[in-house]
Write a protein that holds these residues in place. Structure first.
Motif, PDB file in Angstrom:
ATOM      1  N   ALA A  80      49.397  28.341  48.516  1.00 58.33           N
ATOM      2  CA  ALA A  80      49.920  29.413  47.671  1.00 58.33           C
ATOM      3  C   ALA A  80      51.438  29.294  47.508  1.00 58.33           C
ATOM      4  O   ALA A  80      51.972  29.434  46.413  1.00 58.33           O
ATOM      5  CB  ALA A  80      49.562  30.767  48.279  1.00 58.33           C
ATOM      6  N   PHE A 124      36.338  28.980  37.667  1.00 52.29           N
ATOM      7  CA  PHE A 124      35.503  30.084  38.115  1.00 52.29           C
ATOM      8  C   PHE A 124      34.425  30.289  37.066  1.00 52.29           C
ATOM      9  O   PHE A 124      34.673  30.896  36.028  1.00 52.29           O
ATOM     10  CB  PHE A 124      36.360  31.328  38.328  1.00 52.29           C
ATOM     11  CG  PHE A 124      37.575  31.038  39.160  1.00 52.29           C
ATOM     12  CD1 PHE A 124      37.435  30.559  40.452  1.00 52.29           C
ATOM     13  CD2 PHE A 124      38.850  31.190  38.651  1.00 52.29           C
ATOM     14  CE1 PHE A 124      38.543  30.251  41.226  1.00 52.29           C
ATOM     15  CE2 PHE A 124      39.963  30.891  39.416  1.00 52.29           C
ATOM     16  CZ  PHE A 124      39.810  30.418  40.700  1.00 52.29           C
ATOM     17  N   MET A 163      33.438  33.615  35.153  1.00 52.29           N
ATOM     18  CA  MET A 163      34.523  34.417  34.600  1.00 52.29           C
ATOM     19  C   MET A 163      34.859  33.845  33.226  1.00 52.29           C
ATOM     20  O   MET A 163      34.656  32.661  32.972  1.00 52.29           O
ATOM     21  CB  MET A 163      35.759  34.312  35.490  1.00 52.29           C
ATOM     22  CG  MET A 163      35.597  34.956  36.835  1.00 52.29           C
ATOM     23  SD  MET A 163      37.219  35.018  37.592  1.00 52.29           S
ATOM     24  CE  MET A 163      36.838  35.800  39.103  1.00 52.29           C
ATOM     25  N   GLU A 215      40.024  35.146  31.806  1.00 51.77           N
ATOM     26  CA  GLU A 215      40.212  35.499  33.216  1.00 51.77           C
ATOM     27  C   GLU A 215      40.635  34.282  34.036  1.00 51.77           C
ATOM     28  O   GLU A 215      41.485  34.382  34.927  1.00 51.77           O
ATOM     29  CB  GLU A 215      38.924  36.081  33.795  1.00 51.77           C
ATOM     30  CG  GLU A 215      38.728  37.552  33.480  1.00 51.77           C
ATOM     31  CD  GLU A 215      37.469  38.103  34.125  1.00 51.77           C
ATOM     32  OE1 GLU A 215      37.580  39.062  34.879  1.00 51.77           O
ATOM     33  OE2 GLU A 215      36.376  37.552  33.870  1.00 51.77           O
ATOM     34  N   LEU A 239      44.126  34.088  36.136  1.00 52.85           N
ATOM     35  CA  LEU A 239      44.223  33.756  37.555  1.00 52.85           C
ATOM     36  C   LEU A 239      45.187  32.595  37.785  1.00 52.85           C
ATOM     37  O   LEU A 239      45.739  32.453  38.874  1.00 52.85           O
ATOM     38  CB  LEU A 239      42.838  33.429  38.116  1.00 52.85           C
ATOM     39  CG  LEU A 239      42.042  34.680  38.478  1.00 52.85           C
ATOM     40  CD1 LEU A 239      40.585  34.359  38.642  1.00 52.85           C
ATOM     41  CD2 LEU A 239      42.605  35.318  39.745  1.00 52.85           C
ATOM     42  N   TYR A 285      48.351  33.767  38.959  1.00 58.02           N
ATOM     43  CA  TYR A 285      48.217  34.688  40.088  1.00 58.02           C
ATOM     44  C   TYR A 285      49.441  34.667  40.996  1.00 58.02           C
ATOM     45  O   TYR A 285      49.899  35.694  41.478  1.00 58.02           O
ATOM     46  CB  TYR A 285      46.965  34.336  40.901  1.00 58.02           C
ATOM     47  CG  TYR A 285      46.752  35.239  42.089  1.00 58.02           C
ATOM     48  CD1 TYR A 285      46.088  36.454  41.939  1.00 58.02           C
ATOM     49  CD2 TYR A 285      47.237  34.903  43.348  1.00 58.02           C
ATOM     50  CE1 TYR A 285      45.907  37.295  43.011  1.00 58.02           C
ATOM     51  CE2 TYR A 285      47.056  35.751  44.430  1.00 58.02           C
ATOM     52  CZ  TYR A 285      46.393  36.935  44.257  1.00 58.02           C
ATOM     53  OH  TYR A 285      46.211  37.768  45.318  1.00 58.02           O
ATOM     54  N   ARG A 302      50.985  42.521  33.104  1.00 58.84           N
ATOM     55  CA  ARG A 302      49.881  42.115  32.245  1.00 58.84           C
ATOM     56  C   ARG A 302      50.356  41.606  30.885  1.00 58.84           C
ATOM     57  O   ARG A 302      49.851  40.607  30.379  1.00 58.84           O
ATOM     58  CB  ARG A 302      48.939  43.293  32.014  1.00 58.84           C
ATOM     59  CG  ARG A 302      47.725  43.261  32.909  1.00 58.84           C
ATOM     60  CD  ARG A 302      46.949  44.557  32.858  1.00 58.84           C
ATOM     61  NE  ARG A 302      45.793  44.448  33.739  1.00 58.84           N
ATOM     62  CZ  ARG A 302      44.627  43.993  33.336  1.00 58.84           C
ATOM     63  NH1 ARG A 302      44.420  43.651  32.093  1.00 58.84           N
ATOM     64  NH2 ARG A 302      43.629  43.884  34.196  1.00 58.84           N
ATOM     65  N   ARG A 312      43.767  43.059  39.704  1.00 56.99           N
ATOM     66  CA  ARG A 312      44.270  41.727  40.042  1.00 56.99           C
ATOM     67  C   ARG A 312      43.677  41.277  41.380  1.00 56.99           C
ATOM     68  O   ARG A 312      43.190  40.160  41.515  1.00 56.99           O
ATOM     69  CB  ARG A 312      45.789  41.796  40.116  1.00 56.99           C
ATOM     70  CG  ARG A 312      46.466  40.500  40.478  1.00 56.99           C
ATOM     71  CD  ARG A 312      47.971  40.619  40.264  1.00 56.99           C
ATOM     72  NE  ARG A 312      48.651  39.425  40.696  1.00 56.99           N
ATOM     73  CZ  ARG A 312      49.048  39.210  41.954  1.00 56.99           C
ATOM     74  NH1 ARG A 312      48.816  40.125  42.877  1.00 56.99           N
ATOM     75  NH2 ARG A 312      49.660  38.091  42.283  1.00 56.99           N
ATOM     76  N   ARG A 338      40.019  40.544  41.042  1.00 56.33           N
ATOM     77  CA  ARG A 338      39.778  39.279  40.356  1.00 56.33           C
ATOM     78  C   ARG A 338      39.995  38.106  41.314  1.00 56.33           C
ATOM     79  O   ARG A 338      39.234  37.136  41.321  1.00 56.33           O
ATOM     80  CB  ARG A 338      40.709  39.175  39.148  1.00 56.33           C
ATOM     81  CG  ARG A 338      40.189  38.266  38.073  1.00 56.33           C
ATOM     82  CD  ARG A 338      41.060  38.304  36.840  1.00 56.33           C
ATOM     83  NE  ARG A 338      41.018  39.583  36.158  1.00 56.33           N
ATOM     84  CZ  ARG A 338      42.097  40.353  35.961  1.00 56.33           C
ATOM     85  NH1 ARG A 338      43.279  39.962  36.378  1.00 56.33           N
ATOM     86  NH2 ARG A 338      41.988  41.499  35.341  1.00 56.33           N
ATOM     87  N   ALA A 339      41.018  38.236  42.142  1.00 53.83           N
ATOM     88  CA  ALA A 339      41.280  37.183  43.127  1.00 53.83           C
ATOM     89  C   ALA A 339      40.097  37.052  44.075  1.00 53.83           C
ATOM     90  O   ALA A 339      39.689  35.942  44.450  1.00 53.83           O
ATOM     91  CB  ALA A 339      42.545  37.502  43.914  1.00 53.83           C
ATOM     92  N   ARG A 372      36.950  37.846  43.416  1.00 57.88           N
ATOM     93  CA  ARG A 372      35.841  37.235  42.695  1.00 57.88           C
ATOM     94  C   ARG A 372      36.053  35.724  42.564  1.00 57.88           C
ATOM     95  O   ARG A 372      35.124  34.929  42.665  1.00 57.88           O
ATOM     96  CB  ARG A 372      35.734  37.852  41.300  1.00 57.88           C
ATOM     97  CG  ARG A 372      34.371  38.384  41.028  1.00 57.88           C
ATOM     98  CD  ARG A 372      34.254  39.419  39.945  1.00 57.88           C
ATOM     99  NE  ARG A 372      35.352  39.662  39.074  1.00 57.88           N
ATOM    100  CZ  ARG A 372      35.395  39.274  37.791  1.00 57.88           C
ATOM    101  NH1 ARG A 372      34.413  38.576  37.263  1.00 57.88           N
ATOM    102  NH2 ARG A 372      36.429  39.570  37.045  1.00 57.88           N
ATOM    103  N   ALA A 373      37.310  35.345  42.323  1.00 61.82           N
ATOM    104  CA  ALA A 373      37.619  33.920  42.211  1.00 61.82           C
ATOM    105  C   ALA A 373      37.249  33.206  43.507  1.00 61.82           C
ATOM    106  O   ALA A 373      36.647  32.133  43.489  1.00 61.82           O
ATOM    107  CB  ALA A 373      39.102  33.733  41.900  1.00 61.82           C
ATOM    108  N   ALA A 386      40.294  28.870  43.986  1.00 65.74           N
ATOM    109  CA  ALA A 386      41.125  30.032  44.291  1.00 65.74           C
ATOM    110  C   ALA A 386      42.364  29.617  45.070  1.00 65.74           C
ATOM    111  O   ALA A 386      43.468  30.071  44.800  1.00 65.74           O
ATOM    112  CB  ALA A 386      40.311  31.048  45.082  1.00 65.74           C
ATOM    113  N   ILE A 441      45.780  31.760  45.654  1.00 69.06           N
ATOM    114  CA  ILE A 441      45.210  32.933  46.313  1.00 69.06           C
ATOM    115  C   ILE A 441      45.051  32.602  47.793  1.00 69.06           C
ATOM    116  O   ILE A 441      44.432  31.604  48.146  1.00 69.06           O
ATOM    117  CB  ILE A 441      43.839  33.286  45.693  1.00 69.06           C
ATOM    118  CG1 ILE A 441      44.014  33.687  44.239  1.00 69.06           C
ATOM    119  CG2 ILE A 441      43.170  34.414  46.486  1.00 69.06           C
ATOM    120  CD1 ILE A 441      42.728  33.746  43.454  1.00 69.06           C
TER     121      ILE A 441
END
Lengths: 241, 613, 288
Positions: free
Chosen positions: A71, A88, A91, A95, A99, A102, A108, C161, C164-165, C167-168, C176, C181
């Motif tokens: 990260a 993903f 999704m 989406e 991500l 992220y 947004r 947010r 969603r992370a 779910r990823a 991810a 993430i």
């Protein structure tokens, strides 16, 4: 920009990389060639912080990044577009792209603007924004994967076999897009099996064999190197014999 | 310490450490059974109190059940919470038959073993086809339901209030005699466990635990083997059931609870799973400490479950495993590395011929030119993506067929379809006149389809030779030959052909990638295939090693074997293959002789790169 | 109708527990048996707040969520996180979860004895009569709250947010990680959410089925069976399977036998595993 010095890595008892060194300059496009099992993917994953290294050093813009979490490395602007895409699937394309941003905690509206920007590069994805990524064709999925990586605003983009499983026409498209990205000033680290396509794109390259760099040089040098021609540009040699 | 006892101890310790690494135990590991049983047999002379002997008897009975559990936990890698329930089933069978129906004790005990075995067979029959968490969740449910059924079936079981006055085995009614009866049963179980780990079944279980896909591709019937092991495990627990009932003399449904099942797991893990002494040591330690400090059962479970957590994190292999590891470290420091406890390969004559490898013993002599394998319109879809689309191909005996295409073109999926690892395809495929559609992976291996995997799949903790022995399991003499003995010359020959003789007794995970590749090829050969599927065998091989493997493949071809070769190294393909198929995006875009392929414009643009066209 | 309504209320609670298990399993890859312990801890926390402190039932529910959530976070930080890094995480995680479950149950039993306690709720004594269906308010409330919580969880997963992370991570762990993430942070949030909801489940069950150290076991096993039936992945499948199981048990209890009702779930599982050995909603995976 990226300085990999003498790194060693492996899994369990086996060592996959031994003493690999390479560098990528700002804005440069560089390729790493090699057969399956030569350690290309391990190398790129080590750089991206997904596989720990056992020795050596990785520096990005002067600072040590090995040992940092994936990260944090992404936040510094070193982004990986992985082999097998790792999208993903359930999704939407939108989406997936969201991500991608992220790691930058932005609003947004800013993300939406950035998505529009990325979709400019991949016009074919515009009308598929709301479709599940898993239902796209292989070529489209690769575009989404590259787009997702771009959403993280990379300064160095690592691509692991972006041509994997794609039809020839699509390989050309992907390579053209990668070239465009490079022209925008983003440095490229390209791991490829399709040596011919890769060498056309980059300025320098490394050849990995059994976990070590065996040849390095400019794209022209590599294209005309007998060993590279024999091993990776294969048939030309044979046909010419 | 006398020289003699020192030698025995050293051997016992090296046996233990061999057991710890879940490798095949050495021939002399049985030696540790002798001191264990001897110590147990002499204990009542030292500790004579009625209560103390009773505790020791309980330890032995729990140990029997713990060995049954470890067969599943240590050798199949499955966590079962159901074994206390199985134990209770055996106990209740004895109790009900003797107290309600007046059946003789020994017959009732026999029935107890039988009913437990059947219950185990039932549970295994339902769960063994599935993988991962399904089994463990089912075992939880089995334990819970056993409690419910015993509690509710009051007419038979007296419900939650339990049954009193359970008889002792006739002739074994004193505390001390029940102790020795339990010890006899435990000794039998120990010997059985030792023989099992050295048997073909034990080797197959290790292969299955390491990698089910690999095991199946070596011809091992994974489901049947797991079923067999679980049933044996239930039978061992069944032996403990009647003894337990007689010892406790008052039984309630709570013996079947999840908590009791968990306690059995605690014993095995603390003592050392997959070691010969571990389960007994674990039970003795936990029950012994509990008694010494007069813990209640609740404190016992609480304290020892904490210890289990530490064992998982820091002391893998439990007490026995850790001790063995420490011992071998000391031993190494003192006199250098110990010779491996695995049989050495006798250095036989060099590679002469491969009598066993000839297709002659595999369904008639080879007829070069005869179609051995044929596939029509193979198609496989994953979700929306078509991995292999309408591919037809044929292979004749004595031919090397190349399959090329970019990474991700569907070559590995195609191999998966042929070997049976990938299901749910359409089209037709036949091998040696048999329709492959309904055949499982191991059945195809038995027909003579051998394969290697692109990402090498080996038994990483075992030696090269043990890998080959496991792979050759289909072709051992039916019974008897329990040891890893390559005396039939066949494995010797494979060692020579692959150039691995010098490494035969080395553990696979310590080899180079290159050597591991060759082990993979050797294992596929040990199946004695008529058709060999090789997935990029040359990838990662140094240039200097390439000719050796090429010669090997040519030689196999001349023996009449069919070889399907996925490869990227064009030079290799050009010189080996008589026919090449080209896949791209799951479709067959060209086929023909190597020369035709190289000059085919479609192939050039798809695979070889437009630049060179 | 009466039986059906009872079954649906029961099924909704099963669905809540199954959703928690599924969330935690998806992120941590550990079948979290200890969730049964956290349901129970929720029940006890609710009991002490309502009975000993005399506070309102809803405050007790909140306290239950907090207590179970805290225990969940501690479990992740002190146990699960470490077990995931052992050489065989599947086996270690499994045994570690069992260790946690038994340790929680025993600790509670040693502290508060194994006595059955009744969590006081003002809704338990009120009986609703609607179109011939008679049901306590508590039962209806439990069903509704469970469904609302499930809906809230899904809203979180879809719309935010953080969701969603999560779910990823459920869909592609590697993917991810690549977009930045943090797996550790996601795991912690999943444990917190799942445990809080499990605590609420405990406080909802308390007034109906009493509070005691092993109160979580039966519902845990049913939750596990439900997610196994759904193939360990599909949340919609798990919810439908939970409702079905609730209805089946309710019918079984009225027409067959009350005592055996805990066995029906197992019969369900047997049939399902015989038909589809790897779950009802699973997809094939490529083996290379």
């Amino acid at each position: 920009m990226l300085e990999v010095s003498d790194i060693t890595a492996g899994y369990g008892n086996s060592t996959v990389l031994t003493g690999v060194s390479l560098s990528i300059e700002r804005g440069e496009a560089v390729t790493v060639l090699g057969a399956n099992g030569a350690g290309k993917s391990t190398l790129i994953q080590a750089i991206a912080g997904l596989t720990p290294i056992r020795g050596g050093e990785i520096r990005f813009e002067g600072e040590r990044i090995h040992g940092l979490s994936a990260a944090r490395i992404v936040r510094r602007g070193l982004v990986l577009c992985p082999e097998g895409r790792h999208l993903f699937p359930q999704m939407s394309v939108r989406e997936n792209l969201m991500l991608g941003a992220y790691s930058h905690k932005i609003r947004r509206s800013a993300i939406a603007a950035q998505i529009d920007e990325v979709l400019e590069i991949f016009p074919a994805l515009k009308e598929k924004r709301t479709v599940y990524a898993g239902s796209l064709s292989g070529g489209e999925q690769q575009m989404v994967a590259i787009g997702r990586a771009l959403m993280a605003k990379p300064r160095l983009l690592l691509l692991d076999e972006p041509s994997l499983g794609l039809a020839p026409l699509l390989v050309q498209t992907v390579m053209r897009v990668v070239g465009e990205i490079n022209q925008r000033g983003i440095a490229i680290g390209l791991v490829e099996q399709n040596a011919a396509a890769a060498l056309e794109l980059v300025s320098r390259g490394y050849v990995l064999e059994a976990g070590s760099v065996v040849i390095q040089g400019s794209a022209q040098e590599l294209s005309s190197d007998d060993r590279v021609r024999a091993a990776y540009l294969g048939v030309v040699e044979q046909a010419a014999d | 310490m006398s020289v003699m006892s020192k030698a025995v101890l050293t051997r016992a310790a090296s046996g233990l450490s061999a057991g710890l690494r879940s490798r095949e135990p050495g021939r002399r590991e049985w030696l540790i059974i002798v001191p264990i049983v001897a110590v147990c047999a002499l204990l009542p002379l030292v500790i004579q109190g009625r209560y103390e002997v009773g505790v020791m008897t309980l330890i032995l009975i729990y140990a029997i059940a713990a060995y049954g559990l470890d067969l599943v936990l240590g050798h199949l890698g499955l966590v079962s919470v159901a074994h206390a329930a199985l134990l209770t089933v055996g106990a209740y069978t004895l109790v009900i038959l003797t107290t309600k129906y007046g059946v003789g004790y020994w017959w009732a005990a026999l029935a107890g073993v039988g009913v437990t075995t059947l219950a185990g067979l039932l549970l295994a029959g339902i769960t063994m086809r599935s993988r991962g968490h399904y089994f463990s969740v089912s075992s939880l449910a089995f334990a819970a339901v056993t409690v419910v059924v015993i509690t509710q079936w009051t007419s038979l079981t007296n419900g939650a209030s339990g049954i009193y006055a359970i008889p002792t085995p006739p002739g074994f009614d004193s505390t001390i005699s029940l102790f020795y009866l339990s010890l006899i049963v435990l000794t039998a179980v120990l010997v059985a466990m030792f023989l099992l780990t050295r048997s073909t079944l034990g080797r197959n279980l290790r292969a299955i635990q390491a990698d089910e896909v690999l095991a199946a591709s070596l011809g091992i019937n994974v489901v049947a083997t797991k079923l067999k092991a679980f049933t044996v495990s239930a039978a061992i627990v069944g032996l403990a059931g009647p003894l337990f009932a007689s010892w406790i003399s008052y039984i309630t449904p709570s013996s079947a609870s999840i908590m009791e099942g968990f306690n059995l797991l605690v014993y095995v893990i603390i003592g050392g799973s997959a070691t010969l002494a571990g389960p007994l040591v674990g039970v003795a330690l936990v029950v012994g400490v509990t008694e010494a400090f007069r813990f209640t059962e609740l404190y016992q479970t609480l304290i020892f479950s904490g210890i289990v957590f530490l064992v998982l994190l820091f002391f893998r292999g439990g007490v026995v495993g850790s001790v063995a590891r420490a011992w071998s470290r000391v031993a190494v420091r003192r006199r250098g590395p110990e010779p491996a406890e695995v049989p050495e390969v006798a250095v036989g004559p060099g590679p002469v011929a491969l009598p066993h490898l000839s297709p002659a013993d595999r369904g008639g002599p080879a007829e070069p030119g005869k179609v051995l394998f044929e596939a029509r319109s193979l198609t496989k879809k994953y979700g929306g993506v078509t991995a292999v689309s309408d591919v037809s191909l044929a292979a004749r005996e004595g031919e090397i067929i190349g399959v090329i295409g970019p990474n991700g073109a569907g070559k590995s999926t195609l191999f998966g379809l042929i070997s049976g690892v990938v299901g749910g395809w359409s089209g037709s495929a036949s091998f040696a006149g048999r329709d492959l559609r309904r055949l499982a992976v191991h059945e195809r291996a038995r027909l003579g389809i051998g394969r290697t995997f692109q990402t090498n799949r080996l038994l990483n903790d075992e030696t090269v030779l043990q890998n080959l022995v496991t792979a050759a399991y289909l072709h051992r003499p039916a019974r008897g030959s329990r040891s890893a003995d390559p005396d039939d010359g066949f494995l010797n020959t494979i060692l020579d052909l692959t150039g691995l003789r010098a490494k035969a007794n080395e553990v696979v995970s310590g080899l180079s990638i290159e050597e591991q590749k060759l082990v993979g090829v050797g294992m596929a050969l040990a199946v004695r295939p008529r058709m060999l599927l090789l997935d990029e065998p040359f990838a990662g091989l140094r240039e200097s090693e390439t000719p050796r493997l090429m010669r090997l493949l040519e030689w196999l071809r001349d023996q009449g074997m069919v070889i399907l070769l996925v490869e990227h190294k064009m030079r290799v393909l050009m010189s080996l293959c008589s026919h090449v198929y080209v896949l791209d995006s799951g479709q067959l875009i060209a086929e023909g002789s190597p020369d035709q392929i190289v000059n085919d414009p479609r192939v050039i643009s798809a695979y070889l790169g437009t630049k060179n066209a | 109708m009466q039986v059906l309504a009872n079954g649906l209320a029961l099924g909704a609670i099963y669905a809540l527990v199954a959703s928690c298990l599924l969330l935690i399993f998806g992120i941590l890859e550990i079948p979290d048996f200890a969730l049964g312990g956290r349901i129970m801890v929720g029940g006890y926390a609710g009991y002490f707040v309502a009975e000993n402190l005399g506070l309102h039932y809803w405050i007790a529910v909140v306290a239950a969520a907090l207590a179970a959530g805290l225990l969940g976070v501690v479990s992740e930080l002190a146990v699960y996180r470490w077990l995931r890094n052992t050489p065989r995480p599947l086996l270690s995680g499994f045994i570690g979860a069992l260790v946690l479950l038994t340790a929680t149950e025993i600790t509670v039993q040693l502290l508060f004895t194994a006595d059955f306690r009744k969590l006081p709720s003002p809704y338990e004594s009120q009986i609703l009569d609607f179109a011939g269906i008679r049901m306590t308010e508590q039962r209806l409330l439990a069903g509704v709250v469970a469904l609302v919580l499930i809906a809230a969880l899904h809203a979180y997963l879809r719309g935010t947010r953080g969701g969603r992370a999560m779910r990823a991570t459920l869909e592609d762990r590697r993917g991810a990680e690549i977009v930045g993430i943090s797996p550790a942070k996601t795991a912690l949030i999943a444990m917190l959410l799942g445990s809080c909801m499990a605590g609420v489940a405990g406080a909802l069950l308390g007034p109906m089925y009493l509070v005691y150290p092993t109160m979580g076991d039966a519902i845990l096993i049913k939750g596990l069976i439900v997610i196994v039936l759904a193939g360990m992945r599909s949340s919609l499948g798990a919810i439908s399977a939970a409702l079905l199981l609730g209805i089946a048990e309710s019918f079984g209890a009225s027409y067959l036998s009350v005592g055996f009702s805990d066995a029906y779930a197992f019969i369900f599982l047997i049939i399902a595993l015989m038909v589809r050995p790897n779950g009802l909603f699973t997809k094939s995976v490529l083996v290379r």
